[in-house]
Motif scaffolding. Structure first.
Motif, short mmCIF file in Angstrom:
data_model
loop_
_atom_site.label_atom_id
_atom_site.label_comp_id
_atom_site.label_asym_id
_atom_site.label_seq_id
_atom_site.Cartn_x
_atom_site.Cartn_y
_atom_site.Cartn_z
N ASP A 1 0.83 -1.21 0.00
CA ASP A 1 0.00 0.00 0.00
C ASP A 1 0.87 1.26 0.00
O ASP A 1 1.40 1.68 1.03
CB ASP A 1 -0.91 -0.01 1.23
N LEU A 2 1.01 1.89 -1.16
CA LEU A 2 1.82 3.10 -1.27
C LEU A 2 1.17 4.27 -0.57
O LEU A 2 1.85 5.19 -0.11
CB LEU A 2 2.07 3.43 -2.74
N ASP A 3 -0.16 4.26 -0.47
CA ASP A 3 -0.84 5.34 0.25
C ASP A 3 -0.49 5.34 1.73
O ASP A 3 -0.37 6.39 2.36
CB ASP A 3 -2.36 5.21 0.08
N ALA A 4 -0.30 4.14 2.30
CA ALA A 4 0.09 4.04 3.71
C ALA A 4 1.48 4.63 3.93
O ALA A 4 1.74 5.30 4.94
CB ALA A 4 0.05 2.59 4.17
N ILE A 5 2.37 4.39 2.98
CA ILE A 5 3.71 4.99 3.07
C ILE A 5 3.61 6.51 2.96
O ILE A 5 4.25 7.25 3.71
CB ILE A 5 4.62 4.42 1.98
N ALA A 6 2.78 6.98 2.04
CA ALA A 6 2.61 8.43 1.85
C ALA A 6 2.06 9.09 3.11
O ALA A 6 2.47 10.19 3.47
CB ALA A 6 1.70 8.69 0.66
N GLU A 7 1.16 8.41 3.80
CA GLU A 7 0.61 8.96 5.04
C GLU A 7 1.69 9.09 6.11
O GLU A 7 1.72 10.08 6.86
CB GLU A 7 -0.52 8.07 5.54
N ALA A 8 2.56 8.10 6.20
CA ALA A 8 3.66 8.17 7.18
C ALA A 8 4.63 9.29 6.83
O ALA A 8 5.10 10.01 7.71
CB ALA A 8 4.38 6.83 7.23
N VAL A 9 4.91 9.47 5.55
CA VAL A 9 5.80 10.54 5.11
C VAL A 9 5.19 11.91 5.42
O VAL A 9 5.90 12.85 5.81
CB VAL A 9 6.10 10.41 3.60
N ALA A 10 3.88 12.01 5.29
CA ALA A 10 3.21 13.28 5.52
C ALA A 10 3.41 13.82 6.93
O ALA A 10 3.38 15.03 7.16
CB ALA A 10 1.71 13.13 5.23
N GLU A 11 3.64 12.93 7.89
CA GLU A 11 3.89 13.37 9.26
C GLU A 11 5.14 14.22 9.35
O GLU A 11 5.20 15.19 10.10
CB GLU A 11 3.99 12.16 10.19
#
Length: 324
Positions: A278-288
């Motif tokens: 899930d690339l969206d899950a990675i993107a959410e973590a990066v957003a922090e």
């Protein structure tokens, strides 16, 4: 935010690290950071080549990406005069793309030379003095230094890049920011805490993040088409991350890390590290990190044998997602 790639010396051999460096540049990453270890964190990671030899090869093999140690301890295993020399050499090989990332170190890597592992206050005193020595040598002048922790006798760096080498320093809270922000060019931290960036920018004498300075973070991920396999791999090789730096700085061996993390569960790891396709899950973590004010973030793809597939299949779509 600039997105970087981590050349993790604990999980890949030297030739592979150079391959991954070239692959990451081709995939479109903005910069690359390299750990500087004598031991892996856990035996299952299985590697620990000499980072500075690999950096020279990476500097020669790449053309565009910025490079950085993340991070080097310039106090026990290395004398700061030697760090100053090799940082200058790598900067010349990299044509100005190199940043020297520094920190107060971990017993895991520094104990190998047989010196006593000092308390944290002493380690920070040593780091401050080491930065003073490195800065002095990067002026190109002849340096004599007789400090509390280090002596330098008639030393000079003969092959020196114009402007020296920018220095990033690892910080974790108010005290370390107050001490090191005025001495550094960039902030280094592994937690997405806005107070780190805010505290740095509020410190007198510190270069401003968002202006001349960067805030450079790092985040582990475990991309894999099979989520279960990703969780298993992250637990096997990266559960040491759960201990926090107060623990990680003091344990001396991989056996110690194995014992200290034996009760860390797979679900604990999966709850703190994005695992699976899930690339969206990675993107959410990066957003922090973006929300916290970091300007740069290096990804750690867990598993040395899984770098090639990550770079070939996931890196491009992930970078496109992150940048959009």
């Amino acid at each position: 935010m600039r997105i970087g790639y981590t050349l993790m010396t604990e999980q890949s051999g030297p030739k592979d690290l150079v391959r991954w460096a070239v692959g990451a540049e081709e995939a479109g990453f903005d910069f690359e950071v390299m750990s500087d270890h004598y031991f892996p964190w856990l035996s299952s990671q299985g590697h620990a080549p000499y980072a500075w030899s690999v950096l020279g090869a990476v500097a020669h093999a790449t053309e565009r990406v910025d490079l950085m140690t993340y991070v080097t301890c310039p106090t026990i295993r290395y004398h700061p005069a030697v760090v100053a020399q090799k940082a200058a050499t790598v900067q010349l090989l990299a044509d100005g793309r190199f940043t020297l990332g520094l920190g107060s170190g971990e017993n895991l890597n520094e104990h190998v030379v047989g010196e006593r592992w000092p308390a944290v206050a002493t380690r920070q005193d040593m780091l401050e003095e080491a930065i003073e020595v490195i800065r002095a040598l990067h002026t190109g002048e002849l340096v004599d230094h007789h400090g509390e922790h280090f002596r330098v006798e008639s030393a000079r760096i003969w092959d020196l890049p114009d402007g020296g080498v920018p220095i990033g320093v690892a910080v974790s809270g108010e005290e370390s920011i107050a001490r090191f922000a005025p001495l550094a060019d960039h902030l280094v931290a592994v937690e997405p805490k806005a107070e780190l960036v805010e505290g740095w920018n509020a410190t007198e004498g510190a270069p401003t993040i968002g202006g001349a300075a960067r805030a450079i973070g790092q985040i582990p991920i475990c991309w894999d088409p099979d989520e279960k396999a990703a969780i298993e791999r992250a637990h096997d090789q990266f559960r040491w991350f759960a201990g926090g730096w107060a623990v990680n700085a003091d344990l001396p061996t991989t056996a110690g890390f194995n014992g200290a993390t034996q009760f860390v569960r797979r679900e604990d790891v999966a709850g703190s590290i994005p695992c699976g396709p899930d690339l969206d899950a990675i993107a959410e973590a990066v957003a922090e990190f973006d929300t916290a004010g970091f300007t740069d973030l290096a990804l750690v793809q867990i598993g040395g044998e899984h770098q090639e597939r990550f770079l070939a299949e996931a890196a491009g779509p992930l970078l496109e997602r992150l940048r959009s």
